[in-house]
Design an enzyme around this catalytic site. Sequence first.
Site, PDB file in Angstrom:
ATOM      1  N   SER A 159      44.049  50.678  36.584  1.00 17.26           N
ATOM      2  CA  SER A 159      45.134  49.714  36.373  1.00 17.26           C
ATOM      3  C   SER A 159      45.684  49.878  34.967  1.00 17.26           C
ATOM      4  CB  SER A 159      44.596  48.291  36.540  1.00 17.26           C
ATOM      5  OG  SER A 159      45.561  47.335  36.130  1.00 17.26           O
TER       6      SER A 159
ATOM      7  N   ASN B 193      40.038  52.513  46.388  1.00 14.95           N
ATOM      8  CA  ASN B 193      41.170  51.630  46.064  1.00 14.95           C
ATOM      9  C   ASN B 193      40.773  50.164  45.937  1.00 14.95           C
ATOM     10  OD1 ASN B 193      44.136  50.640  46.257  1.00 14.95           O
ATOM     11  ND2 ASN B 193      43.091  49.687  47.995  1.00 14.95           N
TER      12      ASN B 193
ATOM     13  N   TYR C  57      38.346  42.049  34.457  1.00 14.65           N
ATOM     14  CA  TYR C  57      39.144  43.031  35.215  1.00 14.65           C
ATOM     15  C   TYR C  57      39.531  44.215  34.329  1.00 14.65           C
ATOM     16  CZ  TYR C  57      43.016  44.724  38.175  1.00 14.65           C
ATOM     17  OH  TYR C  57      43.865  45.486  38.949  1.00 14.65           O
ATOM     18  N   ALA C  58      40.019  43.920  33.121  1.00 15.66           N
ATOM     19  CA  ALA C  58      40.423  44.989  32.202  1.00 15.66           C
ATOM     20  C   ALA C  58      39.232  45.875  31.849  1.00 15.66           C
ATOM     21  CB  ALA C  58      41.041  44.387  30.937  1.00 15.66           C
ATOM     22  N   ALA C  59      38.085  45.245  31.589  1.00 16.39           N
ATOM     23  CA  ALA C  59      36.884  46.024  31.262  1.00 16.39           C
ATOM     24  C   ALA C  59      36.472  46.883  32.460  1.00 16.39           C
ATOM     25  CB  ALA C  59      35.755  45.087  30.854  1.00 16.39           C
ATOM     26  N   SER C  60      36.585  46.324  33.671  1.00 16.32           N
ATOM     27  CA  SER C  60      36.208  47.097  34.867  1.00 16.32           C
ATOM     28  C   SER C  60      37.150  48.282  35.067  1.00 16.32           C
ATOM     29  CB  SER C  60      36.181  46.200  36.110  1.00 16.32           C
ATOM     30  OG  SER C  60      37.493  45.929  36.599  1.00 16.32           O
ATOM     31  N   LYS C  61      38.427  48.080  34.782  1.00 12.56           N
ATOM     32  CA  LYS C  61      39.388  49.174  34.983  1.00 12.56           C
ATOM     33  C   LYS C  61      39.279  50.224  33.884  1.00 12.56           C
ATOM     34  CE  LYS C  61      41.068  47.701  38.896  1.00 12.56           C
ATOM     35  NZ  LYS C  61      40.800  48.446  40.141  1.00 12.56           N
TER      36      LYS C  61
HETATM   37  N1  LIG Z   1      48.595  44.477  42.587  1.00 10.34           N
HETATM   38  C1  LIG Z   1      48.639  44.907  41.338  1.00 10.34           C
HETATM   39  O1  LIG Z   1      49.472  44.468  40.517  1.00 10.34           O
HETATM   40  C2  LIG Z   1      47.684  45.970  40.860  1.00 10.34           C
HETATM   41  C3  LIG Z   1      47.908  46.550  39.610  1.00 10.34           C
HETATM   42  C4  LIG Z   1      47.060  47.515  39.140  1.00 10.34           C
HETATM   43  C5  LIG Z   1      45.976  47.915  39.907  1.00 10.34           C
HETATM   44  N2  LIG Z   1      45.760  47.341  41.119  1.00 10.34           N
HETATM   45  C6  LIG Z   1      44.582  47.783  41.863  1.00 10.34           C
HETATM   46  O2  LIG Z   1      44.978  48.331  43.108  1.00 10.34           O
HETATM   47  C7  LIG Z   1      43.940  48.136  44.067  1.00 10.34           C
HETATM   48  C8  LIG Z   1      44.524  47.479  45.298  1.00 10.34           C
HETATM   49  O3  LIG Z   1      45.093  46.245  44.901  1.00 10.34           O
HETATM   50  P1  LIG Z   1      46.116  45.410  45.801  1.00 10.34           P
HETATM   51  O4  LIG Z   1      47.163  44.910  44.898  1.00 10.34           O
HETATM   52  O5  LIG Z   1      46.505  46.180  47.003  1.00 10.34           O
HETATM   53  O6  LIG Z   1      45.170  44.168  46.163  1.00 10.34           O
HETATM   54  P2  LIG Z   1      45.017  43.329  47.512  1.00 10.34           P
HETATM   55  O7  LIG Z   1      44.254  42.119  47.094  1.00 10.34           O
HETATM   56  O8  LIG Z   1      46.319  43.156  48.192  1.00 10.34           O
HETATM   57  O9  LIG Z   1      44.107  44.281  48.407  1.00 10.34           O
HETATM   58  C9  LIG Z   1      42.773  44.563  48.059  1.00 10.34           C
HETATM   59  C10 LIG Z   1      42.021  45.048  49.286  1.00 10.34           C
HETATM   60  O10 LIG Z   1      40.638  45.225  48.914  1.00 10.34           O
HETATM   61  C11 LIG Z   1      39.827  44.575  49.881  1.00 10.34           C
HETATM   62  N3  LIG Z   1      38.580  44.098  49.287  1.00 10.34           N
HETATM   63  C12 LIG Z   1      38.452  43.166  48.325  1.00 10.34           C
HETATM   64  N4  LIG Z   1      37.163  42.916  48.102  1.00 10.34           N
HETATM   65  C13 LIG Z   1      36.447  43.705  48.936  1.00 10.34           C
HETATM   66  C14 LIG Z   1      35.063  43.890  49.179  1.00 10.34           C
HETATM   67  N5  LIG Z   1      34.137  43.185  48.530  1.00 10.34           N
HETATM   68  N6  LIG Z   1      34.681  44.805  50.100  1.00 10.34           N
HETATM   69  C15 LIG Z   1      35.614  45.505  50.791  1.00 10.34           C
HETATM   70  N7  LIG Z   1      36.950  45.374  50.601  1.00 10.34           N
HETATM   71  C16 LIG Z   1      37.357  44.475  49.690  1.00 10.34           C
HETATM   72  C17 LIG Z   1      40.680  43.385  50.363  1.00 10.34           C
HETATM   73  O11 LIG Z   1      40.252  42.857  51.586  1.00 10.34           O
HETATM   74  C18 LIG Z   1      42.063  44.021  50.415  1.00 10.34           C
HETATM   75  O12 LIG Z   1      42.309  44.648  51.651  1.00 10.34           O
HETATM   76  C19 LIG Z   1      42.869  47.308  43.356  1.00 10.34           C
HETATM   77  O13 LIG Z   1      41.854  48.144  42.859  1.00 10.34           O
HETATM   78  C20 LIG Z   1      43.619  46.680  42.215  1.00 10.34           C
HETATM   79  O14 LIG Z   1      42.783  46.337  41.135  1.00 10.34           O
HETATM   80  C21 LIG Z   1      46.590  46.379  41.625  1.00 10.34           C
END
Ligand SMILES: NC(=O)c1ccc[n+]([C@@H]2O[C@H](COP(=O)([O-])OP(=O)(O)OC[C@H]3O[C@@H](n4cnc5c(N)ncnc54)[C@H](O)[C@@H]3O)[C@@H](O)[C@H]2O)c1
Length: 264
Positions: free
Chosen positions: A157, A96, A170-174
């Site tokens: 995403s 995640n 970010y888009a490329a990574s997803k």
């Molecule tokens: N929030 C959105 O709108 C959204 C939309 C689509 C996808 N996502 C994806 O969902 C996932 C979770 O996102 P979120 O919104 O809960 O984000 P968030 O920033 O609230 O939480 C991300 C978590 O990842 C941890 N993290 C970040 N870098 C890290 C590292 N180097 N090592 C270990 N842990 C690390 C952070 O400490 C945090 O607990 C992500 O992959 C994000 O790309 C989020």
Amino acid sequence: MGSSTSTSPPAGQRLYGRRAIVTGAARGIGAEIARTFAAEGASLVLIDIAADEVHALAKTLECESAVVDLADAGATAAVTQEAIDVLGGVDLLVNNAGVLKMAPILDMTIENWDQTFAINVRSMFVTTQVVGRAMRDQVAAGHMVGGSGGRIINMASMGGKLGSPNQAHYAASKSAVIAFTRVSAMELGCHSINVNCICPGYVLTEMGAATRTPEMVAAWSAKSPLGRLAEPDDVARMALFLASDDAAYCTGQAMNVSGGMVMH
Ligand SMILES: NC(=O)c1ccc[n+]([C@@H]2O[C@H](COP(=O)([O-])OP(=O)(O)OC[C@H]3O[C@@H](n4cnc5c(N)ncnc54)[C@H](O)[C@@H]3O)[C@@H](O)[C@H]2O)c1
């Protein structure tokens, strides 16, 4: 800690006894997935870089936690193996963790690009390799809890299908997460391991909060036929479905949880 295979599951617990690893579990979507999986009877190791937060949540959920920077491939492999050892095996992996540090392409630094890919993509490969090998061996030995094989769930995403300005990395990574999920499903299916990813839309978490305005929330909400943004629970429930027996014949999919903002 460890598997609980000896007694029948309490009514309604869909992940009873399953051993799960969740990355990025300290807050946001990952924390909600952890809470949901714990409520459904899973044993958990929560992995995050935010030590205080992840330990506090683990204490609340009465599970294990581990601190690592997922940008460090060697440390990630080591902590993943430790998690498997602590759990006594592994049935579920949720990749995640992810980061988004917005920048336009013309100003984006190499460091930002590389950090994004190291956390969002490379760490997923590392954990999948460690967990995939363990699941392969467990399946061969008949040591999976639940009987329907291993499950790997990756967090992609909506950005991986559509993209937004200032999010090229970010888009490329997803998009890479979606592609990696498909090939993982192709390669691991023969070991009874299902691999799927989730494509959330705009979720109300800390990610993106710094630039979130009421006008932005209204504009994004209007893009959804449901007229609202997602809560972490919307995504956690999809993760639960993919982890459960209900998704036994579902693999290689990129499941939209975008309130209809994406329909392909
Ligand atoms: N929030 C959105 O709108 C959204 C939309 C689509 C996808 N996502 C994806 O969902 C996932 C979770 O996102 P979120 O919104 O809960 O984000 P968030 O920033 O609230 O939480 C991300 C978590 O990842 C941890 N993290 C970040 N870098 C890290 C590292 N180097 N090592 C270990 N842990 C690390 C952070 O400490 C945090 O607990 C992500 O992959 C994000 O790309 C989020």
